[in-house]
Scaffold this motif. Structure first.
Motif, PDB file in Angstrom:
ATOM      1  N   ARG A 267      35.347  39.641  44.254  1.00 33.25           N
ATOM      2  CA  ARG A 267      33.989  39.089  44.166  1.00 33.25           C
ATOM      3  C   ARG A 267      33.217  39.790  43.034  1.00 33.25           C
ATOM      4  NH1 ARG A 267      29.643  38.453  49.151  1.00 33.25           N
ATOM      5  NH2 ARG A 267      27.821  38.225  47.830  1.00 33.25           N
ATOM      6  N   LEU A 268      33.491  41.069  42.841  1.00 33.74           N
ATOM      7  CA  LEU A 268      32.833  41.802  41.751  1.00 33.74           C
ATOM      8  C   LEU A 268      33.449  41.460  40.395  1.00 33.74           C
ATOM      9  CD1 LEU A 268      32.570  45.368  43.334  1.00 33.74           C
ATOM     10  CD2 LEU A 268      30.669  43.822  42.880  1.00 33.74           C
ATOM     11  N   MET A 269      34.751  41.139  40.411  1.00 32.73           N
ATOM     12  CA  MET A 269      35.475  40.856  39.163  1.00 32.73           C
ATOM     13  C   MET A 269      36.359  39.630  39.392  1.00 32.73           C
ATOM     14  SD  MET A 269      38.173  43.401  37.244  1.00 32.73           S
ATOM     15  CE  MET A 269      39.040  42.890  35.750  1.00 32.73           C
ATOM     16  N   PRO A 270      35.819  38.445  39.175  1.00 31.85           N
ATOM     17  CA  PRO A 270      36.585  37.221  39.466  1.00 31.85           C
ATOM     18  C   PRO A 270      37.932  37.143  38.748  1.00 31.85           C
ATOM     19  CG  PRO A 270      34.274  36.697  39.152  1.00 31.85           C
ATOM     20  CD  PRO A 270      34.430  38.145  38.781  1.00 31.85           C
ATOM     21  N   ASP A 271      38.067  37.802  37.596  1.00 33.12           N
ATOM     22  CA  ASP A 271      39.342  37.767  36.864  1.00 33.12           C
ATOM     23  C   ASP A 271      40.396  38.716  37.440  1.00 33.12           C
ATOM     24  OD1 ASP A 271      38.308  35.961  35.135  1.00 33.12           O
ATOM     25  OD2 ASP A 271      37.839  37.405  33.546  1.00 33.12           O
ATOM     26  N   LEU A 272      40.000  39.498  38.430  1.00 34.52           N
ATOM     27  CA  LEU A 272      40.942  40.462  39.005  1.00 34.52           C
ATOM     28  C   LEU A 272      42.123  39.726  39.629  1.00 34.52           C
ATOM     29  CD1 LEU A 272      41.510  43.451  39.898  1.00 34.52           C
ATOM     30  CD2 LEU A 272      40.301  42.899  42.011  1.00 34.52           C
ATOM     31  N   ASN A 273      43.313  40.247  39.334  1.00 29.97           N
ATOM     32  CA  ASN A 273      44.531  39.665  39.883  1.00 29.97           C
ATOM     33  C   ASN A 273      44.906  40.485  41.121  1.00 29.97           C
ATOM     34  OD1 ASN A 273      47.137  38.836  40.350  1.00 29.97           O
ATOM     35  ND2 ASN A 273      47.742  38.884  38.192  1.00 29.97           N
ATOM     36  N   THR A 274      44.913  39.859  42.281  1.00 34.85           N
ATOM     37  CA  THR A 274      45.294  40.590  43.494  1.00 34.85           C
ATOM     38  C   THR A 274      46.606  40.036  44.032  1.00 34.85           C
ATOM     39  OG1 THR A 274      43.963  39.137  44.894  1.00 34.85           O
ATOM     40  CG2 THR A 274      42.922  41.178  44.156  1.00 34.85           C
ATOM     41  N   GLN A 275      47.469  40.944  44.413  1.00 30.52           N
ATOM     42  CA  GLN A 275      48.790  40.538  44.918  1.00 30.52           C
ATOM     43  C   GLN A 275      48.980  41.155  46.297  1.00 30.52           C
ATOM     44  OE1 GLN A 275      52.071  41.920  42.525  1.00 30.52           O
ATOM     45  NE2 GLN A 275      53.595  41.140  43.954  1.00 30.52           N
TER      46      GLN A 275
ATOM     47  N   LYS B 221      33.100  51.101  41.789  1.00 31.19           N
ATOM     48  CA  LYS B 221      32.587  51.641  40.517  1.00 31.19           C
ATOM     49  C   LYS B 221      33.583  51.390  39.393  1.00 31.19           C
ATOM     50  CE  LYS B 221      29.624  55.477  41.906  1.00 31.19           C
ATOM     51  NZ  LYS B 221      29.493  56.945  41.964  1.00 31.19           N
ATOM     52  N   PHE B 222      34.864  51.590  39.692  1.00 34.82           N
ATOM     53  CA  PHE B 222      35.900  51.393  38.677  1.00 34.82           C
ATOM     54  C   PHE B 222      35.952  49.927  38.244  1.00 34.82           C
ATOM     55  CE2 PHE B 222      40.431  50.280  37.864  1.00 34.82           C
ATOM     56  CZ  PHE B 222      40.505  50.840  36.597  1.00 34.82           C
ATOM     57  N   ILE B 223      35.910  49.046  39.224  1.00 32.96           N
ATOM     58  CA  ILE B 223      35.961  47.608  38.910  1.00 32.96           C
ATOM     59  C   ILE B 223      34.758  47.200  38.058  1.00 32.96           C
ATOM     60  CG2 ILE B 223      35.784  45.299  39.968  1.00 32.96           C
ATOM     61  CD1 ILE B 223      38.574  46.566  40.213  1.00 32.96           C
ATOM     62  N   MET B 224      33.579  47.724  38.412  1.00 39.30           N
ATOM     63  CA  MET B 224      32.383  47.404  37.632  1.00 39.30           C
ATOM     64  C   MET B 224      32.469  48.015  36.226  1.00 39.30           C
ATOM     65  SD  MET B 224      30.208  45.515  39.228  1.00 39.30           S
ATOM     66  CE  MET B 224      28.695  45.855  38.351  1.00 39.30           C
ATOM     67  N   TYR B 225      33.080  49.175  36.130  1.00 38.56           N
ATOM     68  CA  TYR B 225      33.218  49.864  34.832  1.00 38.56           C
ATOM     69  C   TYR B 225      34.041  49.010  33.870  1.00 38.56           C
ATOM     70  CZ  TYR B 225      34.737  53.418  31.445  1.00 38.56           C
ATOM     71  OH  TYR B 225      35.018  54.116  30.291  1.00 38.56           O
ATOM     72  N   ILE B 226      35.169  48.507  34.349  1.00 42.61           N
ATOM     73  CA  ILE B 226      36.029  47.763  33.409  1.00 42.61           C
ATOM     74  C   ILE B 226      35.564  46.317  33.217  1.00 42.61           C
ATOM     75  CG2 ILE B 226      38.093  49.172  33.736  1.00 42.61           C
ATOM     76  CD1 ILE B 226      39.223  46.971  35.446  1.00 42.61           C
ATOM     77  N   SER B 227      34.944  45.727  34.241  1.00 47.54           N
ATOM     78  CA  SER B 227      34.599  44.304  34.123  1.00 47.54           C
ATOM     79  C   SER B 227      33.216  44.083  33.531  1.00 47.54           C
ATOM     80  CB  SER B 227      34.673  43.628  35.489  1.00 47.54           C
ATOM     81  OG  SER B 227      33.666  44.125  36.336  1.00 47.54           O
ATOM     82  N   ASP B 228      32.318  45.036  33.745  1.00 52.38           N
ATOM     83  CA  ASP B 228      30.926  44.800  33.389  1.00 52.38           C
ATOM     84  C   ASP B 228      30.394  45.847  32.410  1.00 52.38           C
ATOM     85  OD1 ASP B 228      28.560  43.171  33.944  1.00 52.38           O
ATOM     86  OD2 ASP B 228      27.744  45.011  34.782  1.00 52.38           O
TER      87      ASP B 228
END
Lengths: 118, 199
Positions: A108-116, A73-80
């Motif tokens: 996959r929900l937010m392709p611009d997400l930076n994962t480390q 939900k958080f990822i969708m909130y900020i990305s979409d």
């Protein structure tokens, strides 16, 4: 913004470091129980919307599906939904399979997400 | 065999081979306040996961193979996740007026773990659950998983999304099956969810 903690988990936000650290086990009962944590995430993202925010889950031992749902939900909130121009980075442990899978799903929900993974 | 009062869905195996290693836990979801019982979920899930861990380490030793700690911890996490989700579901949906305990059984095989959890639900709940299962069976699980994630983000407090069951399939490669059986007095339905996890 006060930290949120219980005997099994803690969610700490340090604005100066633009970092939210999650520790312990997230096993709350359903979406309503996760609202305070989701709101903390959203407020931090609004505050840092023109910069960077890090969510560090390296010390998180366990998440139930309701916690995963809160993260998505958080990822969708900020990305979409709000489309905030924020640079978001999730820091997780490479050798913990569920953390790696969570990063893949969120990306996959937010392709611009930076994962480390470390 | 399924009969007129029994329905099977998905990958439900009625005749599992006998397992020499198994664990069964029974509990009465209605006996204590939900919040109190909820706190026990992790305890029970940890117990099951540690039981599996011990079995797995023994199996590796019997084979003369060196146990990979990272691999063991990751499978332990999977066992804990699935157990916890099944406990949570049974507590959310158990029909308290039904005088039957919910029961989780874990059967261990060389390359597979089978979870089987039974709990009572009302006839109305069973219809709603079967509609979800039909959607689950008739769609690609990955597509449905992300569809529900996106839909859930747009609606307030979407409960009973079924994400826990979908994540077992999409994130852990498990297979799922269900058995619905009317109770003898025709008053409610005993639902058994079976989850098979390859290890």
């Amino acid at each position: 913004m006060p930290d949120i903690s219980d005997k099994k988990y803690s969610i700490k936000y340090v604005p100066e470091e633009a970092c939210i650290t999650c520790e312990g086990s997230l096993l709350l009962n359903g979406a309503p129980a996760y609202e305070p944590i989701l709101n903390l995430f959203k407020q931090a993202a609004e505050e840092k919307k023109d910069g960077q925010l890090v969510i560090d889950i390296c010390q998180l031992k366990f998440m139930n599906s309701s916690a995963i749902n809160m993260m998505t939900k958080f990822i969708m909130y900020i990305s979409d939904i709000q489309a905030l121009p924020i640079t978001l980075r999730i820091v997780a442990r490479e050798k913990v399979a569920w953390q790696e899978r969570l990063c893949i799903n969120l990306k996959r929900l937010m392709p611009d997400l930076n994962t480390q993974l470390k | 065999m399924a009969n007129a009062t029994t329905q099977l869905f998905g990958d439900f195996r009625e005749n599992l081979p006998a397992s020499e290693e198994y664990l069964t836990i029974g509990f009465s979801p209605g006996r204590r306040p939900l919040q109190k019982r909820w706190e026990n979920n992790e305890l029970s899930a940890d117990f099951i996961a540690d039981y599996y861990r011990s079995f797995h380490v023994d199996q590796q030793e019997l084979k003369g193979a060196e146990a990979d700690e990272i691999d063991i911890e990751n499978v332990r996490d999977a066992v804990k996740y699935i157990s916890n989700e099944l406990f949570e579901n049974s507590m959310k949906f158990q029909l308290h007026s039904m005088g039957v305990s919910a029961k989780i059984a874990l059967s261990l095989y060389d390359e597979e773990i089978v979870f089987s959890i039974s709990n009572g639900v009302s006839k109305q709940q069973s219809v709603v659950f079967q509609e979800y299962i039909q959607r689950f069976i008739n769609n690609d699980p990955q597509d449905l998983y992300f569809e529900i994630m996106r839909a859930s983000a747009r609606e307030e407090n979407v409960e009973q999304s079924g994400m826990g069951l979908l994540s077992m399939v999409c994130d852990y490669g498990a297979t799922l099956g269900w058995r619905f059986a009317l109770t003898e007095d025709d008053a409610c339905v005993l639902v058994t969810t079976m989850v098979c996890l390859r290890v």
